[in-house]
Design a protein around this motif. Structure first.
Motif, PDB file in Angstrom:
ATOM      1  N   LYS A   5       0.736  -1.268   0.075  1.00 33.08           N
ATOM      2  CA  LYS A   5       0.007  -0.130  -0.118  1.00 33.08           C
ATOM      3  C   LYS A   5       0.704   1.240  -0.027  1.00 33.08           C
ATOM      4  O   LYS A   5       0.369   2.350   0.074  1.00 33.08           O
ATOM      5  CB  LYS A   5      -1.064   0.095   1.377  1.00 33.08           C
ATOM      6  N   SER A   6       2.327   1.204   0.037  1.00 30.84           N
ATOM      7  CA  SER A   6       3.138   2.216  -0.188  1.00 30.84           C
ATOM      8  C   SER A   6       3.194   2.995   1.308  1.00 30.84           C
ATOM      9  O   SER A   6       3.340   4.171   1.217  1.00 30.84           O
ATOM     10  CB  SER A   6       2.687   3.247  -1.331  1.00 30.84           C
ATOM     11  N   ILE A   7       3.051   2.196   2.117  1.00 34.48           N
ATOM     12  CA  ILE A   7       2.935   2.811   3.512  1.00 34.48           C
ATOM     13  C   ILE A   7       4.241   2.319   4.377  1.00 34.48           C
ATOM     14  O   ILE A   7       4.253   0.948   4.293  1.00 34.48           O
ATOM     15  CB  ILE A   7       1.683   2.485   4.346  1.00 34.48           C
ATOM     16  N   SER A   8       5.089   2.980   4.910  1.00 39.77           N
ATOM     17  CA  SER A   8       6.161   2.619   5.720  1.00 39.77           C
ATOM     18  C   SER A   8       6.314   3.222   7.198  1.00 39.77           C
ATOM     19  O   SER A   8       5.839   4.481   7.396  1.00 39.77           O
ATOM     20  CB  SER A   8       7.537   3.061   4.714  1.00 39.77           C
ATOM     21  N   VAL A   9       6.498   2.346   7.933  1.00 38.95           N
ATOM     22  CA  VAL A   9       6.418   2.685   9.600  1.00 38.95           C
ATOM     23  C   VAL A   9       8.048   2.604  10.103  1.00 38.95           C
ATOM     24  O   VAL A   9       8.601   1.553   9.824  1.00 38.95           O
ATOM     25  CB  VAL A   9       5.655   2.128  10.243  1.00 38.95           C
ATOM     26  N   LEU A  23       4.677   6.896   6.919  1.00 39.37           N
ATOM     27  CA  LEU A  23       4.984   7.556   5.924  1.00 39.37           C
ATOM     28  C   LEU A  23       4.232   6.788   4.672  1.00 39.37           C
ATOM     29  O   LEU A  23       4.056   5.791   4.726  1.00 39.37           O
ATOM     30  CB  LEU A  23       6.497   7.763   5.294  1.00 39.37           C
ATOM     31  N   LEU A  24       3.562   7.775   3.688  1.00 40.34           N
ATOM     32  CA  LEU A  24       2.827   7.208   2.586  1.00 40.34           C
ATOM     33  C   LEU A  24       3.588   7.485   1.080  1.00 40.34           C
ATOM     34  O   LEU A  24       3.906   8.985   1.159  1.00 40.34           O
ATOM     35  CB  LEU A  24       1.541   7.779   2.550  1.00 40.34           C
ATOM     36  N   VAL A  30       6.642  11.419  -1.168  1.00 39.23           N
ATOM     37  CA  VAL A  30       6.310  10.905   0.360  1.00 39.23           C
ATOM     38  C   VAL A  30       5.590  11.985   1.065  1.00 39.23           C
ATOM     39  O   VAL A  30       6.029  13.113   1.514  1.00 39.23           O
ATOM     40  CB  VAL A  30       7.977  10.526   0.848  1.00 39.23           C
ATOM     41  N   GLU A  31       4.607  11.368   1.724  1.00 38.06           N
ATOM     42  CA  GLU A  31       3.839  12.129   2.597  1.00 38.06           C
ATOM     43  C   GLU A  31       4.032  11.714   4.009  1.00 38.06           C
ATOM     44  O   GLU A  31       3.764  10.403   4.278  1.00 38.06           O
ATOM     45  CB  GLU A  31       2.525  12.238   2.041  1.00 38.06           C
ATOM     46  N   ILE A  71      -0.450  -0.743  10.885  1.00 36.52           N
ATOM     47  CA  ILE A  71       0.484  -1.359  10.151  1.00 36.52           C
ATOM     48  C   ILE A  71       1.328  -2.291  11.283  1.00 36.52           C
ATOM     49  O   ILE A  71       1.867  -1.673  12.247  1.00 36.52           O
ATOM     50  CB  ILE A  71       1.371  -0.544   9.343  1.00 36.52           C
ATOM     51  N   LYS A  72       1.462  -3.446  10.940  1.00 39.01           N
ATOM     52  CA  LYS A  72       2.372  -4.419  11.902  1.00 39.01           C
ATOM     53  C   LYS A  72       3.927  -4.418  11.492  1.00 39.01           C
ATOM     54  O   LYS A  72       4.782  -5.095  12.173  1.00 39.01           O
ATOM     55  CB  LYS A  72       1.593  -5.523  12.044  1.00 39.01           C
TER      56      LYS A  72
END
Length: 321
Positions: A5-9, A23-24, A30-31, A71-72
């Motif tokens: 989903k292009s999400i990073s933690v 981040l998205l 990058v948002e 997000i895990k």
């Protein structure tokens, strides 16, 4: 780094707080979705070693709840004396050949037993010399007990590590993604933490020199605490206010700190600001301000002396081989 989903933690376990960022990634941008920070007792980590995992787990659980992330999978940073990276010269070979021989080569370059560490490497493509049949390799090692302590904390929270990176490299990646690095540009990145300061000198996207110095913001706080006989939290508040505004209240008057952390008499003109303060203090007040300034200058000088000693004792993680 980013999921489907292009999400990073990203998760950072510092010396007295945990920080989490979400981040998205949207095409080339990058948002920032969320950011949170939660403190834990300073004694939970001693000399870079986790001694009170429960306090850290609760701090992470709190910051997850506040950031409302589901997000895990997380990216984690490591730093400290249990982590080392070094650029080494090796005969030219394929990545598969290097993977088979890196353990033997690492024994000559890291100060830990090879059985006690987790190893990784990266061939530096810009430093492959076909003529001399040589190449440069970035060697990274982290002690297994350090990595395990982090993995155990994540397991208690049902979090899955996607990437474990050095703090210095993570900051370099962030800088490159947000600002970019020109072809022949040399960049110096500083990460000023509570107990450690990371320095990373880069050319293009390659780290040429990285050093970790065992001096951070808490050293200044403790020095202020000792000199002015106040508790740690009050000393921390005084330091933060000074750094934010350049203004420190000392009794009834003010003193200013310039970029070199040297105090400028607040009763006079602030250099370069065009601001003029009237000299209305009494002789007694003036003496008090001068005395406080001298004490604070002594504090800063002592911290600088400790930093110099620490720098001499610290080891270079990456150097020209």
């Amino acid at each position: 780094m980013f999921n489907k989903k292009s999400i990073s933690v990203g998760l950072d376990i510092g010396t007295d707080a945990v920080k989490m960022i979400q981040l998205l990634k949207n095409k080339n941008e990058v948002e920032l979705i969320s950011y949170g920070s939660s403190p834990f007792p300073p004694e939970a980590i001693s000399d870079g070693v986790i001694v009170d995992a429960n306090s850290i787990v609760e701090a992470i659980r709190k910051v997850i709840a506040e950031s409302n992330t589901k997000i895990k999978k997380v990216n984690v940073g490591l730093s400290g004396r249990s982590v080392i990276a070094k650029k080494i010269k090796m005969p030219l070979m394929t990545e598969e050949e290097l993977r088979d021989s890196i353990h033997w080569e690492a024994e000559q370059h890291i100060p830990f037993s090879i059985d006690e560490v987790v190893l990784d490497f990266q061939i530096i493509s810009d430093e492959i010399n076909e003529k001399l049949k040589q190449m440069s390799v970035l060697l990274v090692a982290a002690k297994k007990d350090k990595v395990k302590s982090y993995m155990d904390i994540l397991a208690q929270l049902s979090l899955e590590p996607v990437l474990v990176d050095l703090d210095s490299f993570a900051i370099a990646n962030s800088f490159e993604a947000s600002s970019g690095i020109q072809e022949d540009e040399v960049i110096c990145l500083l990460n000023l933490g509570g107990e450690l300061t990371n320095l990373n000198i880069m050319k293009k996207t390659c780290p040429y020199f990285v050093r970790e110095i065992s001096v951070g913001g808490n050293h200044i706080t403790r020095a202020v605490q000792k000199e002015f006989n106040m508790d740690f939290n009050k000393a921390e508040e005084m330091k933060i206010n000074a750094m934010k505004t350049g203004l420190r209240l000392l009794g009834k008057k003010a003193a200013y700190i310039n970029e070199d952390m040297q105090f400028i008499r607040g009763a006079g003109e602030l250099e370069g600001s065009g601001t003029d303060f009237k000299k209305t203090e009494t002789s007694e007040e003036s003496s008090l301000i001068k005395s406080e300034e001298e004490r604070m200058n002594t504090v800063i000088s002592n911290v600088r002396s400790e930093e110099h000693t620490s720098e001499l004792q610290s080891h270079s993680f990456i150097s020209y081989a």
